[in-house]
Each structure stands twice: as structure tokens, then as C-alpha cells.
Design an enzyme around this catalytic site. Structure first.
Site, PDB file in Angstrom:
ATOM      1  N   TYR A 124     -39.331 -24.386  83.229  1.00 25.45           N
ATOM      2  CA  TYR A 124     -40.263 -23.513  83.673  1.00 25.45           C
ATOM      3  C   TYR A 124     -40.547 -23.815  85.172  1.00 25.45           C
ATOM      4  O   TYR A 124     -40.452 -22.979  86.072  1.00 25.45           O
ATOM      5  CB  TYR A 124     -41.717 -23.633  83.175  1.00 25.45           C
ATOM      6  CG  TYR A 124     -42.942 -23.399  83.713  1.00 25.45           C
ATOM      7  CD1 TYR A 124     -43.430 -24.238  84.690  1.00 25.45           C
ATOM      8  CD2 TYR A 124     -43.380 -21.977  83.648  1.00 25.45           C
ATOM      9  CE1 TYR A 124     -44.783 -23.520  85.378  1.00 25.45           C
ATOM     10  CE2 TYR A 124     -44.355 -21.484  84.164  1.00 25.45           C
ATOM     11  CZ  TYR A 124     -45.040 -22.327  85.437  1.00 25.45           C
ATOM     12  OH  TYR A 124     -46.068 -21.782  85.978  1.00 25.45           O
TER      13      TYR A 124
HETATM   14  N1  NDP Z   1     -53.431 -19.633  84.527  1.00 22.55           N
HETATM   15  C1  NDP Z   1     -53.034 -20.638  85.394  1.00 22.55           C
HETATM   16  O1  NDP Z   1     -54.047 -21.523  85.831  1.00 22.55           O
HETATM   17  C2  NDP Z   1     -51.950 -20.487  86.092  1.00 22.55           C
HETATM   18  C3  NDP Z   1     -50.992 -19.357  86.479  1.00 22.55           C
HETATM   19  N2  NDP Z   1     -49.968 -19.421  87.205  1.00 22.55           N
HETATM   20  C4  NDP Z   1     -49.336 -18.113  87.310  1.00 22.55           C
HETATM   21  O2  NDP Z   1     -50.071 -17.154  87.741  1.00 22.55           O
HETATM   22  C5  NDP Z   1     -49.683 -15.908  86.739  1.00 22.55           C
HETATM   23  C6  NDP Z   1     -50.757 -15.288  85.940  1.00 22.55           C
HETATM   24  O3  NDP Z   1     -50.854 -16.561  84.971  1.00 22.55           O
HETATM   25  P1  NDP Z   1     -51.776 -16.223  83.693  1.00 22.55           P
HETATM   26  O4  NDP Z   1     -52.388 -14.987  83.742  1.00 22.55           O
HETATM   27  O5  NDP Z   1     -52.307 -17.478  83.061  1.00 22.55           O
HETATM   28  O6  NDP Z   1     -50.420 -15.704  82.766  1.00 22.55           O
HETATM   29  P2  NDP Z   1     -50.491 -15.560  81.091  1.00 22.55           P
HETATM   30  O7  NDP Z   1     -49.623 -16.901  80.655  1.00 22.55           O
HETATM   31  O8  NDP Z   1     -51.510 -14.933  80.650  1.00 22.55           O
HETATM   32  O9  NDP Z   1     -49.014 -14.498  81.066  1.00 22.55           O
HETATM   33  C7  NDP Z   1     -49.302 -13.408  81.802  1.00 22.55           C
HETATM   34  C8  NDP Z   1     -48.532 -12.204  80.964  1.00 22.55           C
HETATM   35  O10 NDP Z   1     -47.100 -12.319  81.062  1.00 22.55           O
HETATM   36  C9  NDP Z   1     -46.730 -11.627  79.867  1.00 22.55           C
HETATM   37  N3  NDP Z   1     -45.054 -12.118  79.568  1.00 22.55           N
HETATM   38  C10 NDP Z   1     -44.719 -12.939  79.278  1.00 22.55           C
HETATM   39  N4  NDP Z   1     -43.518 -13.205  78.858  1.00 22.55           N
HETATM   40  C11 NDP Z   1     -43.171 -11.947  79.012  1.00 22.55           C
HETATM   41  C12 NDP Z   1     -41.852 -11.099  78.611  1.00 22.55           C
HETATM   42  N5  NDP Z   1     -40.680 -11.827  78.338  1.00 22.55           N
HETATM   43  N6  NDP Z   1     -41.851  -9.761  79.034  1.00 22.55           N
HETATM   44  C13 NDP Z   1     -43.000  -9.195  79.315  1.00 22.55           C
HETATM   45  N7  NDP Z   1     -44.197  -9.784  79.637  1.00 22.55           N
HETATM   46  C14 NDP Z   1     -44.318 -11.091  79.267  1.00 22.55           C
HETATM   47  C15 NDP Z   1     -47.624 -11.786  78.831  1.00 22.55           C
HETATM   48  O11 NDP Z   1     -47.624 -10.942  77.968  1.00 22.55           O
HETATM   49  P3  NDP Z   1     -48.237 -11.029  76.491  1.00 22.55           P
HETATM   50  O12 NDP Z   1     -49.743 -10.461  76.732  1.00 22.55           O
HETATM   51  O13 NDP Z   1     -47.349 -10.268  75.527  1.00 22.55           O
HETATM   52  O14 NDP Z   1     -48.213 -12.441  76.002  1.00 22.55           O
HETATM   53  C16 NDP Z   1     -48.997 -12.056  79.615  1.00 22.55           C
HETATM   54  O15 NDP Z   1     -49.641 -10.972  79.436  1.00 22.55           O
HETATM   55  C17 NDP Z   1     -48.355 -16.561  86.112  1.00 22.55           C
HETATM   56  O16 NDP Z   1     -47.124 -16.306  86.762  1.00 22.55           O
HETATM   57  C18 NDP Z   1     -48.400 -18.011  85.953  1.00 22.55           C
HETATM   58  O17 NDP Z   1     -47.244 -18.590  86.038  1.00 22.55           O
HETATM   59  C19 NDP Z   1     -49.467 -20.489  87.881  1.00 22.55           C
HETATM   60  C20 NDP Z   1     -50.357 -21.625  87.833  1.00 22.55           C
HETATM   61  C21 NDP Z   1     -51.542 -21.730  87.067  1.00 22.55           C
HETATM   62  N1  LIG Z   2     -47.923 -18.093  82.503  1.00 23.32           N
HETATM   63  C1  LIG Z   2     -48.588 -19.165  82.466  1.00 23.32           C
HETATM   64  N2  LIG Z   2     -48.333 -20.224  83.757  1.00 23.32           N
HETATM   65  C2  LIG Z   2     -49.017 -21.194  83.859  1.00 23.32           C
HETATM   66  C3  LIG Z   2     -50.237 -21.216  82.954  1.00 23.32           C
HETATM   67  C4  LIG Z   2     -50.723 -20.139  82.005  1.00 23.32           C
HETATM   68  O1  LIG Z   2     -51.521 -20.451  81.412  1.00 23.32           O
HETATM   69  N3  LIG Z   2     -49.623 -19.303  82.133  1.00 23.32           N
HETATM   70  N4  LIG Z   2     -51.154 -22.338  83.409  1.00 23.32           N
HETATM   71  C5  LIG Z   2     -50.655 -23.284  84.008  1.00 23.32           C
HETATM   72  C6  LIG Z   2     -51.812 -24.621  84.135  1.00 23.32           C
HETATM   73  O2  LIG Z   2     -53.160 -24.038  84.376  1.00 23.32           O
HETATM   74  C7  LIG Z   2     -51.236 -25.706  85.108  1.00 23.32           C
HETATM   75  O3  LIG Z   2     -51.326 -24.943  86.568  1.00 23.32           O
HETATM   76  C8  LIG Z   2     -52.507 -26.495  85.318  1.00 23.32           C
HETATM   77  O4  LIG Z   2     -52.279 -27.458  84.068  1.00 23.32           O
HETATM   78  C9  LIG Z   2     -49.320 -23.263  84.778  1.00 23.32           C
HETATM   79  N5  LIG Z   2     -48.628 -22.113  84.732  1.00 23.32           N
END
Ligand code: NDP
Ligand SMILES: Nc1nc2c(c(=O)[nH]1)N=C([C@H](O)[C@@H](O)CO)CN2
Length: 236
Positions: A148
Site C-alpha cells: 500500500y
Molecule cells: N481515511 C483516512 O483516515 C485516510 C485516508 N487516506 C486516503 O484518502 C482517500 C479517501 O480515504 P477514505 O475515504 O477512507 O477511502 P475508502 O477506504 O473509503 O475508499 C474510497 C473508495 O474507494 C473505492 N475503491 C476501492 N477499491 C476500488 C476499486 N478497485 N475500484 C473502484 N473503486 C474502488 C471504494 O469503493 P467501495 O465503496 O466499493 O468499497 C471506496 O468507496 C484514499 O485515497 C485514502 O487512501 C489517507 C490517509 C488516511
Molecule cells: N483507502 C483508505 N486508505 C487509508 C485509510 C482508509 O480508511 N481507507 N485509513 C488510513 C488510516 O487512517 C491511517 O492514516 C491511520 O491509521 C490510511 N489510509
């Protein structure tokens, strides 16, 4: 009529919150979703073009790109948000995990950017934008999310290359968050441990990312850069 913004993976969480904010700003939107969450009905009712896209194969990526190009002749911005936070503990097939991580976090943005540069150039706005959602772990790596973290580092590098390729009309940047929002299944123990990883020690919520995206969209002079949104985690 303003050119639309494309958000990938906006059916839930941060992507959905961003879509809801941009709707409130009367910004035309195109979003992709994989799972048809109840949110998609509401987004469609609000006038958002919601496109199904499971980016799990090259054919699916190219099929989406063709649909997108048949849907709009210009784009104000592309926000690459779709992501899978998967790990080695849950995937003994490391080869499959690596391919999956690289595809969703790097190949999908790369192929969409290569195919849609022209759409961004056609925007009526002074600038257009590509924004890559990466991760704080690009800086440090992650022993529990090795593939990742590597895929997000590759995504971060795309920002530099595409910034040089698409200037001056198109600005290209990364946003590197650490904890923004927990997942529902996160235990109390995990939450407590995670909150202690930054010096500000909080779960900020999606508004922090919305604020950062607004900053980039309104900037005339930031490109090829990464904006960290991490509560001072690097100082712990
Ligand atoms: N949340 C956090 O604290 C953090 C988030 N981030 C980054 O910020 C962004 C948003 O985070 P977050 O809202 O938690 O994201 P999520 O984990 O909720 O993923 C966002 C969406 O990506 C879709 N997805 C995953 N795989 C695929 C695929 N193969 N094809 C099409 N769609 C796909 C999922 O679809 P489905 O609904 O079908 O599962 C989901 O709705 C991400 O890029 C994440 O890595 C970075 C650090 C921390
Ligand atoms: N696609 C996602 N990426 C990440 C997520 C998540 O929920 N969906 N969450 C994290 C964590 O919050 C991390 O930043 C702290 O433990 C990282 N990326």
C-alpha cells in the site's frame, strides 16, 4: 456552464463528503462508485453524474475512460480518491496484493491522467487541477502496509511528472493525510493508539481534506507539490 470535477471512489467517507460539499457550491460533478451505497441515489438526485467503475482490471479502466470521454468534453479537475487500504496480514498472496495496490493507487490515476489531459486543457477556468490523495506513509513507509505504502509513493511521484507534462494550464499536486476518519470497525484500543501517533492527537474529519482541496483549486502557484495533512505526526 462550468466544467465538471471528477472524483473517483466517492460513494462513501471522504470522497462522499467532498462530493456533498462541491454540490453545495453548485459545482458540476462526475463521480465513480464501485459499491452502490445508498449515497449514490442521493447524489444522482442532486444532479451528479454517477458512473459505476470497478477498477480491478485494465479493461474496466479503459471502459471507464471511454465512458468518461463520451460524457464530457472538458474537466475542471480530477481528484483521484479511490483507494484500498489493504495489508500483507490479510493477503498471503503478496503478488496479487502488490498488483492490486499498484493498480488502484497508481495505474488508474496514470491511465486516466494520460487519457484526460485534453479534457483538463479544455476547461474554461484559468487553471485546471489533478489532485492525488496519497498518504503520510509515503514519507516513512509502513511495515504493516508495505505494498500500500509503495503504491502511494508511486502515486506521489506521478504528481511531479504530470505537473511538468501538463503545465501551465493544469496544476498537479498530492495531498498526504495521516488519520482523517476512522473506520466503523476500528477498536477502541486501535483508536487510542492511532490518536497518539500525531502531536495534535485528534481525528480531524473529512473537512480537513475538503479545506486542502479548496486551497489547491483556488491556488495559481502551487504545482508538483505534496500538502501534508497529518497533525504533526512527523514530529512524534
Ligand atoms: N481515511 C483516512 O483516515 C485516510 C485516508 N487516506 C486516503 O484518502 C482517500 C479517501 O480515504 P477514505 O475515504 O477512507 O477511502 P475508502 O477506504 O473509503 O475508499 C474510497 C473508495 O474507494 C473505492 N475503491 C476501492 N477499491 C476500488 C476499486 N478497485 N475500484 C473502484 N473503486 C474502488 C471504494 O469503493 P467501495 O465503496 O466499493 O468499497 C471506496 O468507496 C484514499 O485515497 C485514502 O487512501 C489517507 C490517509 C488516511
Ligand atoms: N483507502 C483508505 N486508505 C487509508 C485509510 C482508509 O480508511 N481507507 N485509513 C488510513 C488510516 O487512517 C491511517 O492514516 C491511520 O491509521 C490510511 N489510509
Amino acid at each position: 456552464m462550468h466544467s465538471p470535477i471528477l472524483i473517483t471512489g466517492a460513494g462513501q467517507r471522504i470522497g462522499l463528503a467532498l462530493a456533498q460539499y462541491l454540490i453545495s457550491q453548485a459545482q458540476p460533478l462526475i463521480i465513480t462508485y464501485r459499491t452502490r451505497h445508498a449515497s449514490i441515489d442521493a447524489l444522482e438526485a442532486a444532479g451528479v453524474t454517477c458512473m459505476y467503475a470497478d477498477f480491478s482490471t485494465d479493461d474496466a479502466i479503459f471502459s471507464f475512460i471511454e465512458q468518461l470521454r463520451n460524457t464530457t468534453s472538458s474537466l475542471r479537475a480530477i481528484i483521484h480518491n479511490a483507494s484500498s487500504w489493504d495489508c500483507e496480514d490479510n493477503n498471503p498472496d503478496y503478488s496479487q496484493l502488490f498488483d492490486n495496490m499498484m493498480r488502484i493507487h497508481c495505474k488508474v490515476p496514470y491511465l486516466i491522467n494520460m487519457a484526460c489531459g485534453e479534457l483538463l486543457q479544455n476547461s474554461e477556468s484559468h487553471h485546471s487541477d489533478i489532485i492525488h490523495l496519497t498518504d503520510y506513509v509515503v514519507e516513512k513507509g509502513s511495515p504493516k502496509h508495505i505494498a500500500y505504502a509503495a503504491s502511494k509513493a508511486a502515486l506521489d511521484n506521478l504528481s511531479k511528472s504530470f505537473a511538468a507534462k501538463l503545465a501551465p494550464k493544469v496544476k498537479v499536486n498530492s495531498i498526504a493525510p495521516s488519520l482523517i476518519i476512522f473506520n466503523e470497525h476500528d477498536s477502541a484500543e486501535y483508536r487510542e493508539k492511532t490518536l497518539k501517533k500525531s502531536i495534535l492527537g485528534l481525528e480531524p474529519g473529512s473537512q480537513e481534506i475538503i479545506n486542502t482541496i479548496e486551497l489547491l483549486l483556488n491556488s495559481n502557484y502551487i504545482t508538483g507539490r505534496t500538502l501534508p495533512v497529518d497533525g504533526g505526526r512527523h514530529l512524534k
